[in-house]
Write a protein that holds these residues in place. Structure first.
Motif, PDB file in Angstrom:
ATOM      1  N   LYS A  19       0.860  -1.258  -0.069  1.00 15.32           N
ATOM      2  CA  LYS A  19      -0.025  -0.191  -0.023  1.00 15.32           C
ATOM      3  C   LYS A  19       0.790   0.992  -0.159  1.00 15.32           C
ATOM      4  CE  LYS A  19      -1.783  -1.101   3.941  1.00 15.32           C
ATOM      5  NZ  LYS A  19      -1.062  -2.380   4.119  1.00 15.32           N
ATOM      6  N   SER A  20       1.751   1.191   0.913  1.00 14.67           N
ATOM      7  CA  SER A  20       2.556   2.609   1.315  1.00 14.67           C
ATOM      8  C   SER A  20       3.605   2.718  -0.312  1.00 14.67           C
ATOM      9  CB  SER A  20       3.576   2.557   2.381  1.00 14.67           C
ATOM     10  OG  SER A  20       2.474   2.243   3.560  1.00 14.67           O
ATOM     11  N   THR A  21       3.816   1.683  -0.752  1.00 16.20           N
ATOM     12  CA  THR A  21       4.800   1.879  -1.922  1.00 16.20           C
ATOM     13  C   THR A  21       3.681   2.377  -2.860  1.00 16.20           C
ATOM     14  OG1 THR A  21       5.863  -0.032  -1.165  1.00 16.20           O
ATOM     15  CG2 THR A  21       6.415   0.559  -3.262  1.00 16.20           C
ATOM     16  N   THR A  79       3.005   0.202   8.506  1.00 20.16           N
ATOM     17  CA  THR A  79       2.065   1.561   8.756  1.00 20.16           C
ATOM     18  C   THR A  79       1.131   1.174  10.069  1.00 20.16           C
ATOM     19  OG1 THR A  79       1.826   1.653   6.473  1.00 20.16           O
ATOM     20  CG2 THR A  79       0.339   2.896   7.762  1.00 20.16           C
ATOM     21  N   ASP A 159       6.021  -7.720 -10.762  1.00 19.21           N
ATOM     22  CA  ASP A 159       7.455  -7.855 -11.403  1.00 19.21           C
ATOM     23  C   ASP A 159       8.047  -9.177 -10.699  1.00 19.21           C
ATOM     24  OD1 ASP A 159       9.197  -6.636  -8.851  1.00 19.21           O
ATOM     25  OD2 ASP A 159       7.043  -5.949  -8.677  1.00 19.21           O
ATOM     26  N   GLY A 188       4.444  -1.574  -7.753  1.00 19.09           N
ATOM     27  CA  GLY A 188       4.604  -0.416  -6.972  1.00 19.09           C
ATOM     28  C   GLY A 188       6.255  -0.063  -6.888  1.00 19.09           C
TER      29      GLY A 188
END
Ligand code: GTP
Length: 629
Positions: A19-21, A79, A159, A188
């Motif tokens: 998420k944060s990425t 997080t 990836d 991300g």
């Protein structure tokens, strides 16, 4: 910007799914931050230029997530706090305001997620393509689903060589009814297809249905304390508008304030000259008392009351622990720090408490052990106060023979055996998501363990767990009483299931046996210890060991332990009035006499200077984590 050009959305996922990425990539793409993570100036940063710069072949070096602002988040790589960031993005020639909320993934912080979702109309559901749907993916999806949010499904980390795109799509279809062709494949890490996410957000997430001309109605969904400006509230304007100088009234308290400043999180605070219906932003009203601001409150224009918004259900604490300052002198500072931190973490419940051994402190309720650990780490890191946390416990119900029902969260409140009729313990409905080959291991784990702490190891790290509480059930709960030289020490005692009393009592005694010598072991003389802490270890008891008060420094008397008089320390654990474990700490060396520190002032000074170190050590003792025994 008009409300129809606003999109309020969150990012939800299981822990570590990215998420944060992804939030970082979105902020880069919209020019809110530069690629090195610094906050860029607002203004003409044509999104298209940014997009070309960020081609999907562009592998971005790993760096801390911009929205994970807390030290504890960076250190733990998770997080714990939802963060809001506003950005501007032009799509097909039209400029949009995007208010993105990055949320925590771990179940212990789900309260943050539910508050954040109240300020959104849509959510990006991120699934790690190598891991597939996990327990918190399910839990968070259903939180969003219940709130009728538009879900934008995203498969991240494609990836990775281990990415299993088709399997994940099939999972999402069968579990969430999401059509495989709707799933956006992204990375991300490389930035691949992040733009597509934004296009879907703009096209599919509905704008907030808000009326600028109606009277102001603003939902407070987060808040924190600023040393200089007091409480800062994060709001979503459901209706109306807000400008500096406006007078606001809180629906919860009826108190009124003047707006000193307001603005958007870009991603830091950026003042603007107004906030309008549908937008998300911060408000500063010079509120000094955190009790006056509650997450879930409604602000309206003074004199123009509106129907208050439904707000949030209070968080239900699952785990309780006593909190005490290491040195009582820190009590007031800790009290202020606690006030401020709870403002930022409303899921913590706080009640004042006095422990016979540790003195005045608080009884805190948390959503889980990780929540507790993170909270105490934040107290130490953000407020520089060293704290003692007692062994965490759930809240048991004890029915007494006198017909009373007691809610017992701490061992020192556990009634005497003779008074107990029966006990009940809280139960949760657990959901374990794991690969099929681990079913056997999971089942035996559930049978063998009353806890769930070992799930990760039993499933080689692939299983995940989520729970919801389902009420109380009659249970054999006992207090394992720890005694030092025969004196009961409640601060060290625990409550547990009868089947575990013996093993836990034994383990506690062994831990204490390792700990107590460290407490008093010293190269020279005089272990400097806080009197309250010492009392917690049986000091001031029946006189088998003697304490000497050597003076007073900042109202905190220093006490030295006469090692020449130390005798054996018996550590015992008892349950149901029977001794179930015993360990013995042998007497300490008698190489230093009490006289050494009788009146020698330089000696005293030296020892005083070591007090600080002693405190550190005490904390280390605390952090041997008796709770985990
Ligand atoms: P919590 O907020 O703690 O729940 O985690 P999160 O979902 O925000 O995950 P985060 O963005 O912190 O990413 C977790 C890890 O996955 C980090 O090490 C990232 O660098 C890595 N990661 C994120 N996205 C990708 C991706 O697309 N490909 C690869 N290979 N790694 C990624």
């Amino acid at each position: 910007l008009e409300a129809d050009k606003v999109r309020n959305f969150s990012i939800i996922a299981h822990i570590d799914h990215g998420k944060s990425t992804i939030a970082d990539r979105i902020l880069e793409l919209t020019g809110t931050i530069s690629k090195t993570g610094s906050n860029k100036q607002v203004g003409a940063s044509p999104p298209t230029q940014m997009a070309t710069r960020l081609s999907h072949n562009d592998v971005i070096m790993a760096r801390p997530q911009v929205l994970d602002k807390l030290q504890v988040e960076r250190e733990r790589g998770i997080t714990v706090k939802a963060q809001t960031a506003t950005s501007f993005y032009t799509h097909e020639g039209v400029e949009y305001m995007l208010n993105l909320i990055d949320t925590p993934g771990h179940v212990d912080f789900s309260y943050e997620v539910s508050c954040s979702l109240a300020a959104c109309q849509g959510t990006i559901l991120v699934v790690d393509a190598a891991q597939g749907v996990q327990a918190q993916t399910l839990a968070n999806f259903f939180l969003a689903f219940e709130k009728d949010l538009t879900v934008i499904p995203v498969l991240n980390k494609i990836d990775l060589p281990g990415a299993e795109v088709e399997r994940c799509k099939a999972q999402m279809e069968s579990l969430f009814d999401i059509a495989p062709e709707d799933v956006i494949l992204v990375s991300g890490k490389t930035g691949l297809n992040i733009e597509q996410i934004l296009h879907h957000v703009i096209q599919r997430v509905p704008p907030p249905s808000a009326d600028r001309e109606a009277p102001l109605r603003a939902l407070v969904f987060d808040s924190w304390y600023d040393e200089y400006r007091g409480v800062i509230a994060l709001v979503e304007l459901m209706d109306g508008r807000m400008r500096p100088g406006d007078r606001l009234t809180s629906a919860a308290t009826n108190l009124s304030y003047e707006v000193q400043e307001l603005g958007v999180m870009y991603p830091e605070q950026r003042p603007t000259d107004g906030l309008y219906a549908g937008q998300v932003g911060y408000v500063v009203c010079n509120i000094k008392d955190r009790q006056e601001v509650r997450v879930g409150d409604t602000f309206y224009q003074r004199g123009k009351p509106v129907q208050a918004l439904p707000g949030f259900k209070p968080a239900k604490a699952m785990v309780f622990s006593g909190l005490y300052p290491v040195a009582q002198i820190d009590y007031e500072a800790l009290s202020a720090a606690l006030d401020r931190l709870v403002l930022n973490d409303p899921a913590v419940s706080v009640a004042r408490d006095v422990n016979a051994a540790l003195g005045p402190g608080w009884r805190l309720g948390f959503l889980g052990i990780l929540h507790m650990e993170v909270f105490s780490q934040r107290l130490e890191q953000e407020y520089d106060i060293q704290v003692l946390l007692t062994s965490p416990s759930v809240c048991f119900r004890v029915h007494t023979k006198q017909g009373e029902l007691l809610e017992v969260e701490s061992p020192d409140k556990f009634p005497a055996l003779a008074d107990i009729d029966f006990c009940e313990e809280p139960m949760v409905m657990g959901t374990i998501v794991h690969p099929q080959e681990y079913t056997g291991a999971m089942l035996s784990l559930c049978e063998d363990h009353r806890g769930v702490q070992k799930i990760k190891s039993a499933s080689s790290g692939y299983a995940t767990f989520d729970y919801e509480e389902i009420g109380y059930k009659v249970s054999d709960i006992v207090k394992v009483q720890i005694m030092l030289n025969g004196d009961p020490v409640d601060a060290l005692s625990i409550m547990t299931h009868g089947s575990r009393a013996f093993s836990k009592g034994k383990a506690l005694c062994q831990r204490l046996k390792e700990t107590i010598p460290r407490l008093v072991d010293r190269p020279n003389v005089g272990q400097w210890i806080d009197p309250h802490w010492w009392a917690g270890w049986g000091g001031g008891g029946r006189g088998t060991h003697q304490l000497e008060v050597l003076g007073s420094h900042d109202h905190n008397p220093h006490i030295a332990l006469h090692d020449s008089q130390l005798v054996e320390i018996a550590i015992q654990a008892s349950a149901k009035n029977k001794i179930i474990a015993r360990e013995t700490v042998r007497p300490f060396r008698k190489d230093v006499t009490a006289k050494c520190y009788g009146g020698d002032i330089t000696r005293k000074k030296k020892l005083l200077s070591r007090q600080k170190e002693g405190k550190k050590r005490m904390r280390a003792i605390n952090s041997i984590q008796l709770p985990k025994v």
